[in-house]
Design a protein around this motif. Structure first.
Motif, PDB file in Angstrom:
ATOM      1  N   LYS A   1       0.812  -1.222   0.000  1.00 27.04           N
ATOM      2  CA  LYS A   1       0.000   0.000   0.000  1.00 27.04           C
ATOM      3  C   LYS A   1       0.843   1.268   0.000  1.00 27.04           C
ATOM      4  O   LYS A   1       0.315   2.376  -0.011  1.00 27.04           O
ATOM      5  CB  LYS A   1      -0.937   0.003   1.198  1.00 27.04           C
ATOM      6  N   ALA A   2       2.151   1.117   0.029  1.00 26.21           N
ATOM      7  CA  ALA A   2       3.025   2.290   0.041  1.00 26.21           C
ATOM      8  C   ALA A   2       2.939   3.034  -1.283  1.00 26.21           C
ATOM      9  O   ALA A   2       2.785   2.423  -2.352  1.00 26.21           O
ATOM     10  CB  ALA A   2       4.461   1.875   0.311  1.00 26.21           C
ATOM     11  N   GLU A   3       3.062   4.335  -1.226  1.00 23.50           N
ATOM     12  CA  GLU A   3       2.910   5.175  -2.420  1.00 23.50           C
ATOM     13  C   GLU A   3       3.935   4.841  -3.497  1.00 23.50           C
ATOM     14  O   GLU A   3       3.635   4.874  -4.686  1.00 23.50           O
ATOM     15  CB  GLU A   3       3.039   6.653  -2.022  1.00 23.50           C
ATOM     16  N   ARG A   4       5.156   4.484  -3.088  1.00 24.87           N
ATOM     17  CA  ARG A   4       6.209   4.247  -4.069  1.00 24.87           C
ATOM     18  C   ARG A   4       6.598   2.767  -4.153  1.00 24.87           C
ATOM     19  O   ARG A   4       7.692   2.421  -4.569  1.00 24.87           O
ATOM     20  CB  ARG A   4       7.446   5.073  -3.714  1.00 24.87           C
ATOM     21  N   ALA A   5       5.670   1.894  -3.794  1.00 19.54           N
ATOM     22  CA  ALA A   5       5.967   0.463  -3.775  1.00 19.54           C
ATOM     23  C   ALA A   5       6.378  -0.070  -5.141  1.00 19.54           C
ATOM     24  O   ALA A   5       7.185  -1.006  -5.236  1.00 19.54           O
ATOM     25  CB  ALA A   5       4.762  -0.316  -3.258  1.00 19.54           C
ATOM     26  N   ALA A   6       5.855   0.504  -6.219  1.00 15.24           N
ATOM     27  CA  ALA A   6       6.140  -0.009  -7.562  1.00 15.24           C
ATOM     28  C   ALA A   6       7.510   0.431  -8.067  1.00 15.24           C
ATOM     29  O   ALA A   6       8.053  -0.195  -8.977  1.00 15.24           O
ATOM     30  CB  ALA A   6       5.057   0.447  -8.542  1.00 15.24           C
ATOM     31  N   THR A   7       8.070   1.491  -7.494  1.00  9.11           N
ATOM     32  CA  THR A   7       9.316   2.050  -8.033  1.00  9.11           C
ATOM     33  C   THR A   7      10.492   2.018  -7.061  1.00  9.11           C
ATOM     34  O   THR A   7      11.640   2.140  -7.489  1.00  9.11           O
ATOM     35  CB  THR A   7       9.095   3.507  -8.464  1.00  9.11           C
ATOM     36  N   HIS A   8      10.233   1.859  -5.773  1.00 12.51           N
ATOM     37  CA  HIS A   8      11.297   1.962  -4.784  1.00 12.51           C
ATOM     38  C   HIS A   8      11.383   0.709  -3.902  1.00 12.51           C
ATOM     39  O   HIS A   8      10.439  -0.096  -3.850  1.00 12.51           O
ATOM     40  CB  HIS A   8      11.086   3.190  -3.885  1.00 12.51           C
ATOM     41  N   GLU A   9      12.491   0.572  -3.225  1.00  8.21           N
ATOM     42  CA  GLU A   9      12.669  -0.459  -2.215  1.00  8.21           C
ATOM     43  C   GLU A   9      13.338   0.170  -1.005  1.00  8.21           C
ATOM     44  O   GLU A   9      13.857   1.291  -1.076  1.00  8.21           O
ATOM     45  CB  GLU A   9      13.494  -1.625  -2.769  1.00  8.21           C
ATOM     46  N   LEU A  10      13.319  -0.528   0.095  1.00 10.13           N
ATOM     47  CA  LEU A  10      13.860  -0.003   1.342  1.00 10.13           C
ATOM     48  C   LEU A  10      15.137  -0.759   1.700  1.00 10.13           C
ATOM     49  O   LEU A  10      15.174  -1.990   1.678  1.00 10.13           O
ATOM     50  CB  LEU A  10      12.825  -0.160   2.467  1.00 10.13           C
ATOM     51  N   TRP A  11      16.179   0.003   2.014  1.00 13.58           N
ATOM     52  CA  TRP A  11      17.440  -0.576   2.463  1.00 13.58           C
ATOM     53  C   TRP A  11      17.636  -0.234   3.935  1.00 13.58           C
ATOM     54  O   TRP A  11      17.418   0.897   4.343  1.00 13.58           O
ATOM     55  CB  TRP A  11      18.609  -0.030   1.649  1.00 13.58           C
ATOM     56  N   ALA A  12      18.055  -1.214   4.716  1.00 11.78           N
ATOM     57  CA  ALA A  12      18.220  -0.988   6.146  1.00 11.78           C
ATOM     58  C   ALA A  12      19.441  -1.727   6.669  1.00 11.78           C
ATOM     59  O   ALA A  12      19.768  -2.826   6.213  1.00 11.78           O
ATOM     60  CB  ALA A  12      16.973  -1.443   6.909  1.00 11.78           C
ATOM     61  N   VAL A  13      20.111  -1.111   7.647  1.00  4.73           N
ATOM     62  CA  VAL A  13      21.178  -1.765   8.396  1.00  4.73           C
ATOM     63  C   VAL A  13      20.570  -2.256   9.704  1.00  4.73           C
ATOM     64  O   VAL A  13      19.952  -1.481  10.440  1.00  4.73           O
ATOM     65  CB  VAL A  13      22.354  -0.803   8.670  1.00  4.73           C
ATOM     66  N   HIS A  14      20.736  -3.547   9.986  1.00  2.73           N
ATOM     67  CA  HIS A  14      20.158  -4.157  11.177  1.00  2.73           C
ATOM     68  C   HIS A  14      21.257  -4.540  12.165  1.00  2.73           C
ATOM     69  O   HIS A  14      22.378  -4.867  11.778  1.00  2.73           O
ATOM     70  CB  HIS A  14      19.369  -5.422  10.813  1.00  2.73           C
ATOM     71  N   ASP A  15      20.904  -4.510  13.448  1.00  2.70           N
ATOM     72  CA  ASP A  15      21.780  -4.982  14.505  1.00  2.70           C
ATOM     73  C   ASP A  15      21.739  -6.515  14.498  1.00  2.70           C
ATOM     74  O   ASP A  15      20.677  -7.114  14.649  1.00  2.70           O
ATOM     75  CB  ASP A  15      21.292  -4.440  15.849  1.00  2.70           C
ATOM     76  N   ALA A  16      22.899  -7.151  14.310  1.00  2.00           N
ATOM     77  CA  ALA A  16      22.926  -8.610  14.207  1.00  2.00           C
ATOM     78  C   ALA A  16      22.560  -9.298  15.514  1.00  2.00           C
ATOM     79  O   ALA A  16      22.110 -10.446  15.512  1.00  2.00           O
ATOM     80  CB  ALA A  16      24.303  -9.070  13.745  1.00  2.00           C
ATOM     81  N   ALA A  17      22.733  -8.627  16.646  1.00  2.00           N
ATOM     82  CA  ALA A  17      22.462  -9.256  17.940  1.00  2.00           C
ATOM     83  C   ALA A  17      20.975  -9.492  18.158  1.00  2.00           C
ATOM     84  O   ALA A  17      20.566 -10.528  18.691  1.00  2.00           O
ATOM     85  CB  ALA A  17      23.033  -8.402  19.072  1.00  2.00           C
ATOM     86  N   ASN A  18      20.131  -8.543  17.732  1.00  2.00           N
ATOM     87  CA  ASN A  18      18.693  -8.670  17.970  1.00  2.00           C
ATOM     88  C   ASN A  18      17.853  -8.520  16.711  1.00  2.00           C
ATOM     89  O   ASN A  18      16.628  -8.649  16.772  1.00  2.00           O
ATOM     90  CB  ASN A  18      18.234  -7.655  19.023  1.00  2.00           C
ATOM     91  N   GLY A  19      18.483  -8.215  15.578  1.00  2.00           N
ATOM     92  CA  GLY A  19      17.772  -8.085  14.316  1.00  2.00           C
ATOM     93  C   GLY A  19      17.099  -6.748  14.097  1.00  2.00           C
ATOM     94  O   GLY A  19      16.582  -6.472  13.012  1.00  2.00           O
ATOM     95  N   LYS A  20      17.093  -5.865  15.085  1.00  2.00           N
ATOM     96  CA  LYS A  20      16.357  -4.611  14.957  1.00  2.00           C
ATOM     97  C   LYS A  20      17.032  -3.662  13.966  1.00  2.00           C
ATOM     98  O   LYS A  20      18.260  -3.589  13.917  1.00  2.00           O
ATOM     99  CB  LYS A  20      16.240  -3.942  16.322  1.00  2.00           C
TER     100      LYS A  20
END
Length: 440
Positions: free
Chosen positions: A288-307
């Motif tokens: 349902k995101a406005e830019r779902a068809a054109t964009h993606e999300l990149w994230a750095v996660h903490d390996a200890a807890n996944g957050k």
């Protein structure tokens, strides 16, 4: 499956002890077989200490090439222990052998030097990694090949030499292996895998080997994609990190669906890069995101807890790349760059450097603790930028601006202890390692 296969160069007997005493009297250098002055029989151009290197590259304004150090004809690749300020590199030794040497990064002064050894396949340069465990820093050399002679049956194995970065104390482990191994050191142990789910962990403190069976790795409940293209991706403090075609998890620990960043489809996460304590993940946006068809999300996660620690949206590529850029972290771990992505993990901010049409503006290849990243526009990848491809640039995390550098500038591959490390290959195909101090 557990087995202890430590190979230490310790031999009992009065004769051997007498030989050690004789070597020490003759300047043997603490039993490392090469001496603290780095001499080991083969010729080597000495490292210059606090003097102008022979090769003076054109470098960014933050560095000076008037002072520094230089190593000529090092092997491909090097490793750095940031807490100790030590750089390690490999050189060839007589008899199809190799030797690990070190130097003090701020001064260029030669440090400890390991004994020369012959890898299973002498035609291939051993690989070099850095690892941290139990507040200790290690350099790890590894090689793979077939060994055996008339007295012993032939076998294939992964041979590992683990050195304490502080003093060069060495431990050897040999792991029987078939196929081409993938060896990583995101910690706290050395991980060997077949690129799928079979593998082994080697403890750098003891040399103990723990096998990872090829059986199903306990998929999270309800994760149908976890059984597709399953592979071991790394090790975290909580256990092994696995991934499937989509979604990823730590066996007996956290599950990506439970830690997806805000705005992401929780069933879409794919790890693209695993480093010490951090994981770079590509997510699809919620439907349902406005830019779902054109964009993606990149994230750095903490390996200890996944957050998630920091994230940013970026255009989807027109063509799916064969491989994704690997995350590179500053020595303190505050900053990270990967291709046209940049993250300030302390401020919890992410940046995507792209044009309005979605093309990458720059490829970032290195980042320093003062918040300066280096890269190039129009470079194929980070390796191309570091080799002089594209138009060099620098990016400031403070201002967020990307500024061009002179076209002939060589970029630092990393910086630590106030010294930038640069590489250059001459016309004789010899690799030069150079250290230039920071001036601003």
């Amino acid at each position: 499956m557990r087995q202890k296969i430590v190979r230490l160069a310790l031999v009992g007997g009065v004769v051997f002890l007498a030989l050690l005493l004789l070597l020490a009297t003759c300047g043997g250098g603490g039993g490392d077989g090469a001496g603290r002055d780095g001499k080991g029989g083969e010729s080597r151009k000495p490292v210059k200490e606090s003097a102008g290197p022979v090769t003076r590259l054109t470098v960014p304004p933050a560095y000076t090439a008037d002072r520094g150090w230089e190593v000529v004809d090092a092997g491909p690749g090097y490793a750095v222990s940031h807490p100790t300020g030590v750089l390690a590199y490999l050189v060839r030794a007589p008899g199809q052998r190799y030797r690990l040497r070190t130097l003090d990064i701020p001064t260029g002064r030669a440090g400890w030097s390991g004994e020369a050894w012959r890898p299973p396949d002498p035609a291939r340069f051993p690989k070099l990694l850095t690892l941290a465990k139990a507040d200790r820093q290690f350099f790890v050399t590894w090689s793979y090949g077939r060994v055996g002679d008339d007295l012993a049956p032939a076998r294939t194995l992964v041979s590992l030499d683990v050195y304490d970065a502080a003093d060069g104390e060495r431990l050897r482990a040999e792991v029987p292996w078939t196929g081409v191994p993938v060896v990583t050191a995101s910690g706290p142990d050395i991980l060997i895998t077949d690129g799928r789910t079979t593998g082994a962990l080697v403890d750098p403190l003891t040399g103990d080997v723990t096998g990872i069976p090829a059986a199903k790795p306990s998929y999270p409940e309800g994760c149908s994609a976890c059984g597709q293209l399953t592979e071991v991706r790394g090790q975290t403090e909580k256990g092994l990190l696995f991934s499937g075609a989509r979604e990823f998890w730590v066996r007996g620990g956290w599950f990506s669906r439970k830690v997806a960043p805000k705005g992401a489809d929780p069933r879409s996460g794919v790890p693209t890069s695993v480093g010490p304590g951090r994981i770079l993940v590509r997510w699809q946006l919620g439907k349902k995101a406005e830019r779902a068809a054109t964009h993606e999300l990149w994230a750095v996660h903490d390996a200890a807890n996944g957050k998630p620690v920091a994230s940013v949206e970026c255009h989807r590529p027109a063509i799916e790349p064969g491989s994704h850029p690997q995350a590179v972290f500053s020595p303190s771990g505050r900053y990270a760059v990967a291709g046209n992505l940049a993250f300030d993990l302390e401020a919890k901010e992410g940046f995507c450097f792209e044009t309005e049409g979605g093309a990458a503006r720059v490829t970032l290849a290195s980042v320093t603790d003062d918040g300066t990243a280096y890269g190039a526009a129009d470079a194929r990848d980070a390796a191309d930028a570091l080799e002089g491809g594209g138009t060099p640039v620098e990016m400031s995390f403070v201002s967020g601006d990307v500024e061009p550098l002179p076209p002939n500038v060589r970029l630092p591959e990393m910086e630590t202890s106030g010294t930038g490390v640069f590489t250059w290959t001459d016309r004789k195909d010899r690799l030069h390692l150079l250290g230039y101090p920071r001036t601003s």
